[in-house]
Design a protein around this motif. Structure first.
Motif, PDB file in Angstrom:
ATOM      1  N   SER A   1      10.355   9.722  -5.636  1.00 38.46           N
ATOM      2  CA  SER A   1       9.663  11.008  -5.673  1.00 38.46           C
ATOM      3  C   SER A   1      10.060  11.878  -4.488  1.00 38.46           C
ATOM      4  O   SER A   1      10.522  11.388  -3.452  1.00 38.46           O
ATOM      5  N   HIS A   2       9.882  13.188  -4.655  1.00 37.93           N
ATOM      6  CA  HIS A   2      10.204  14.128  -3.582  1.00 37.93           C
ATOM      7  C   HIS A   2       9.126  14.062  -2.502  1.00 37.93           C
ATOM      8  O   HIS A   2       7.998  13.613  -2.735  1.00 37.93           O
ATOM      9  N   HIS A   3       9.474  14.535  -1.295  1.00 33.44           N
ATOM     10  CA  HIS A   3       8.519  14.572  -0.191  1.00 33.44           C
ATOM     11  C   HIS A   3       8.696  15.876   0.570  1.00 33.44           C
ATOM     12  O   HIS A   3       9.807  16.239   0.958  1.00 33.44           O
ATOM     13  N   ALA A   4       7.584  16.577   0.764  1.00 31.68           N
ATOM     14  CA  ALA A   4       7.632  17.826   1.519  1.00 31.68           C
ATOM     15  C   ALA A   4       7.785  17.567   3.010  1.00 31.68           C
ATOM     16  O   ALA A   4       8.382  18.366   3.731  1.00 31.68           O
ATOM     17  N   ASN A   5       7.263  16.436   3.485  1.00 31.10           N
ATOM     18  CA  ASN A   5       7.344  16.099   4.904  1.00 31.10           C
ATOM     19  C   ASN A   5       8.605  15.283   5.156  1.00 31.10           C
ATOM     20  O   ASN A   5       8.703  14.133   4.708  1.00 31.10           O
ATOM     21  N   PRO A   6       9.570  15.813   5.878  1.00 30.87           N
ATOM     22  CA  PRO A   6      10.811  15.064   6.114  1.00 30.87           C
ATOM     23  C   PRO A   6      10.683  13.961   7.160  1.00 30.87           C
ATOM     24  O   PRO A   6      11.639  13.223   7.386  1.00 30.87           O
ATOM     25  N   ARG A   7       9.523  13.869   7.853  1.00 29.08           N
ATOM     26  CA  ARG A   7       9.271  12.801   8.831  1.00 29.08           C
ATOM     27  C   ARG A   7      10.308  12.784   9.944  1.00 29.08           C
ATOM     28  O   ARG A   7      10.801  11.712  10.342  1.00 29.08           O
ATOM     29  N   PHE A   8      10.661  13.938  10.420  1.00 28.41           N
ATOM     30  CA  PHE A   8      11.636  14.009  11.512  1.00 28.41           C
ATOM     31  C   PHE A   8      11.049  13.394  12.782  1.00 28.41           C
ATOM     32  O   PHE A   8       9.854  13.525  13.078  1.00 28.41           O
TER      33      PHE A   8
ATOM     34  N   PRO B   1       0.817  -1.225   0.000  1.00 27.42           N
ATOM     35  CA  PRO B   1       0.000   0.000   0.000  1.00 27.42           C
ATOM     36  C   PRO B   1       0.845   1.267   0.000  1.00 27.42           C
ATOM     37  O   PRO B   1       0.493   2.264  -0.639  1.00 27.42           O
ATOM     38  N   GLY B   2       1.978   1.218   0.710  1.00 27.40           N
ATOM     39  CA  GLY B   2       2.844   2.393   0.740  1.00 27.40           C
ATOM     40  C   GLY B   2       3.438   2.697  -0.615  1.00 27.40           C
ATOM     41  O   GLY B   2       3.490   3.852  -1.048  1.00 27.40           O
ATOM     42  N   ALA B   3       3.891   1.653  -1.318  1.00 26.75           N
ATOM     43  CA  ALA B   3       4.457   1.857  -2.655  1.00 26.75           C
ATOM     44  C   ALA B   3       3.399   2.338  -3.631  1.00 26.75           C
ATOM     45  O   ALA B   3       3.644   3.217  -4.461  1.00 26.75           O
ATOM     46  N   LEU B   4       2.187   1.754  -3.565  1.00 27.29           N
ATOM     47  CA  LEU B   4       1.104   2.181  -4.456  1.00 27.29           C
ATOM     48  C   LEU B   4       0.744   3.631  -4.214  1.00 27.29           C
ATOM     49  O   LEU B   4       0.495   4.396  -5.151  1.00 27.29           O
ATOM     50  N   SER B   5       0.715   4.029  -2.946  1.00 24.70           N
ATOM     51  CA  SER B   5       0.389   5.422  -2.627  1.00 24.70           C
ATOM     52  C   SER B   5       1.489   6.360  -3.100  1.00 24.70           C
ATOM     53  O   SER B   5       1.212   7.413  -3.692  1.00 24.70           O
ATOM     54  N   GLU B   6       2.739   5.961  -2.856  1.00 25.80           N
ATOM     55  CA  GLU B   6       3.859   6.787  -3.310  1.00 25.80           C
ATOM     56  C   GLU B   6       3.827   6.954  -4.820  1.00 25.80           C
ATOM     57  O   GLU B   6       4.049   8.045  -5.358  1.00 25.80           O
ATOM     58  N   GLY B   7       3.544   5.847  -5.538  1.00 26.61           N
ATOM     59  CA  GLY B   7       3.549   5.911  -6.986  1.00 26.61           C
ATOM     60  C   GLY B   7       2.451   6.788  -7.550  1.00 26.61           C
ATOM     61  O   GLY B   7       2.677   7.561  -8.491  1.00 26.61           O
ATOM     62  N   SER B   8       1.260   6.712  -6.980  1.00 27.19           N
ATOM     63  CA  SER B   8       0.119   7.429  -7.555  1.00 27.19           C
ATOM     64  C   SER B   8       0.192   8.931  -7.327  1.00 27.19           C
ATOM     65  O   SER B   8      -0.282   9.710  -8.151  1.00 27.19           O
TER      66      SER B   8
END
Length: 525
Positions: A295-302, A23-30
């Motif tokens: 892909s880029h991510h705005a949230n760095p998940r610190f 699910p994480g990969a599918l979400s990242e891809g879409s």
């Protein structure tokens, strides 16, 4: 393991299966940039492909641009795509300006000759330049949309250091310059050049002034189409376009014969480097290849507090493939990276060492420290010290268990291998005149006789079991794994790995300091 032939299909099947079902990969891809539908077999086929590696080069950014990338650009007959992250006044930029100027003048003379003779018109040359970072102010003020910012022709000379629009237009060069950046840290970090949709170059260098050790691999074949799709979906107009991009047919360039320019006869400057190396790759068959976008991510998940569990890296193709590669390594892992601050990578390295895999790391002691602290909250040198400390604990536990079993080292009957060997080295410039070189303006680190000496290593390379090679834009730092857009290529070919490692070893001779080797464990971090 032999040559890994039987291992590769299983590796690819597991990799694609993860993309299809996670699910994480599918979400990242879409929702990523670029977007992929990983539940679609045709989309997954964009990643699992083949290519023919043509050459592998090492040098500084300026030497690679002037010796390799710019000659390829001026040879273009119909299209140049240049994607880079950083863009700064530099000898690389000056060389690019001069090359486009010479190419425009060459084409202008051909256009006039065709008109005077009444021949068919010379077709335009399309040039697309894509960048992400020019300055802190530019990033702070950058539009936060996927449409990015399109530089008007009035900005090409003064802001970007490119030729004036009138000279390009007169030479039939249709230039477009676009930038993408997303706050707080999301740079578009890939670097690649595609010529006439037939040849692609994947360097580690930017259009910038830093005198760093860089690498560049040239490829042809099916994987070029995958790079074109990546480019189109990231930088295309409209953004997120799903258009199918096809490479030009092999013989399509003959209609514009004579339009390209030979850099050797155009008087273009070639910057030398004592770290220069070129290997012509003679692969008999196309090499199995994975194209690995991230892909880029705005949230760095610190997770800033010590009691918080570190966040898992986003499930991007790059991150999934690298972790899978580390987890399946059987003999050796070689990592050369500018920085190494990603906890997931360090954990994967320790797991491999516990399985008896030998790990060698080449990185930098103090490169881009402010960026490391800002994006990771730590530094490479601290992470390497922590890795050594955890390795020693791992080995002590294994030794105690072995002593309790009455053995010496690994217990083969119980299925417990010996702990792998760990080596950590820091890159350094070769000394000149009895003193170490440091990162300074280029005029202070070059002599006419020797050329440009690299002061840091900026290439990104992973070799696993001498059979799998990963080259591209991604560092083993937190920014590359969590926030930046990246693009890497994973090759499966033992001969290619041998050629790459041979070139690396020749250039690193005299340019690394071994700071830890578990075989003697007497060196200090």
């Amino acid at each position: 393991m032999s040559d890994g032939t039987s291992y590769w299909p299983r590796f690819v099947d597991d990799f694609l299966g993860r993309l299809e079902s996670d699910p994480g990969a599918l979400s990242e891809g879409s929702r990523g940039l670029p977007a992929y539908r990983f539940d679609d077999a045709s989309e997954r086929a964009l990643l699992a492909t083949r290519c023919r590696p043509v050459s592998f080069r090492l040098g500084t950014g300026a030497s690679l641009f002037t010796d390799c990338l710019i000659p390829a650009m001026v040879s273009a007959r119909s299209e140049i795509i240049l994607v880079t992250c950083f863009w700064a006044p530099s000898e690389s930029l000056t060389a690019l300006h001069d090359a486009l100027t010479a190419l425009a003048a060459h084409r202008r003379s051909l256009i006039r000759g065709a008109l005077s003779r009444g021949d068919a018109a010379i077709r335009p040359l399309t040039v697309r330049i894509c960048l992400s970072s020019r300055s802190l102010l530019q990033k702070l003020l950058h539009p936060q949309s996927r449409g990015g910012y399109m530089y008007p022709p009035s900005a090409w000379e003064k802001q970007l250091g490119l030729p004036d629009p009138a000279s390009l237009e007169a030479g039939g060069i249709q230039l477009q310059v676009k930038s993408l950046f997303f706050l707080p840290f999301s740079v578009m970090h890939p670097k690649f050049v595609i010529i006439d949709r037939q040849r692609a170059f994947v360097p580690s260098c930017n259009v910038s002034w830093e005198p760093w050790l860089e690498a560049c691999v040239e490829i042809t074949g099916e994987a070029v189409r995958s790079l074109l799709v990546f480019y189109s979906r990231t930088w295309g107009d409209p953004p997120g376009s799903w258009q199918q991009v096809e490479p030009a047919p092999e013989g399509a360039a003959t209609a514009t014969e004579g339009v390209s320019l030979d850099a050797r006869h155009a008087g273009l400057v070639v910057i030398q480097s004592p770290a220069h190396h070129r290997t012509a790759l003679r692969c008999r068959e196309p090499v199995p290849t994975l194209v690995l976008p991230s892909s880029h991510h705005a949230n760095p998940r610190f997770r800033p507090f010590p009691w918080q569990k570190p966040a898992a890296p986003p499930s991007t193709p790059q991150n999934i493939a690298l972790l899978q590669l580390f987890s399946r390594a059987q003999q050796s892992i070689y990592i050369q990276t500018p920085n190494m601050t990603c906890r997931a990578v360090i954990a994967a390295v320790l797991d491999a060492l516990a399985r008896g895999v030998h790990v060698s790391i080449v990185t930098n002691r103090s490169m881009m420290l402010a960026e490391q602290l800002l994006t990771a909250g730590t530094t490479t040198s601290w992470c390497m010290w922590s890795l050594v400390r955890r390795f020693r604990r791992l080995r002590a536990t294994a030794d105690a268990r072995s002593a309790g079993d009455g053995g010496g080292g690994g217990d083969l009957e119980a299925g417990r291998p010996s702990i792998g060997r760990l080596q950590i080295s820091y890159f350094r410039a070769k000394s000149r005149g009895g003193r170490e070189l440091r990162e300074t303006p280029q005029s202070l680190i070059r002599t006419p006789s020797r050329g440009e000496e690299p002061v840091h290593s900026h290439l990104k390379l992973t070799l696993v079991d001498d059979t799998y090679a990963v080259l591209g834009s991604a560092n083993m730092d937190r920014a590359s794994w969590f926030t930046s857009q990246e693009l890497s290529l994973l090759f499966h070919d033992r001969d290619l790995c041998t050629e790459i490692r041979s070139g690396i070893d020749s250039v690193l001779d005299g340019r690394v300091d071994l700071v830890f080797d578990s075989d003697d464990d007497v060196r200090a971090m």
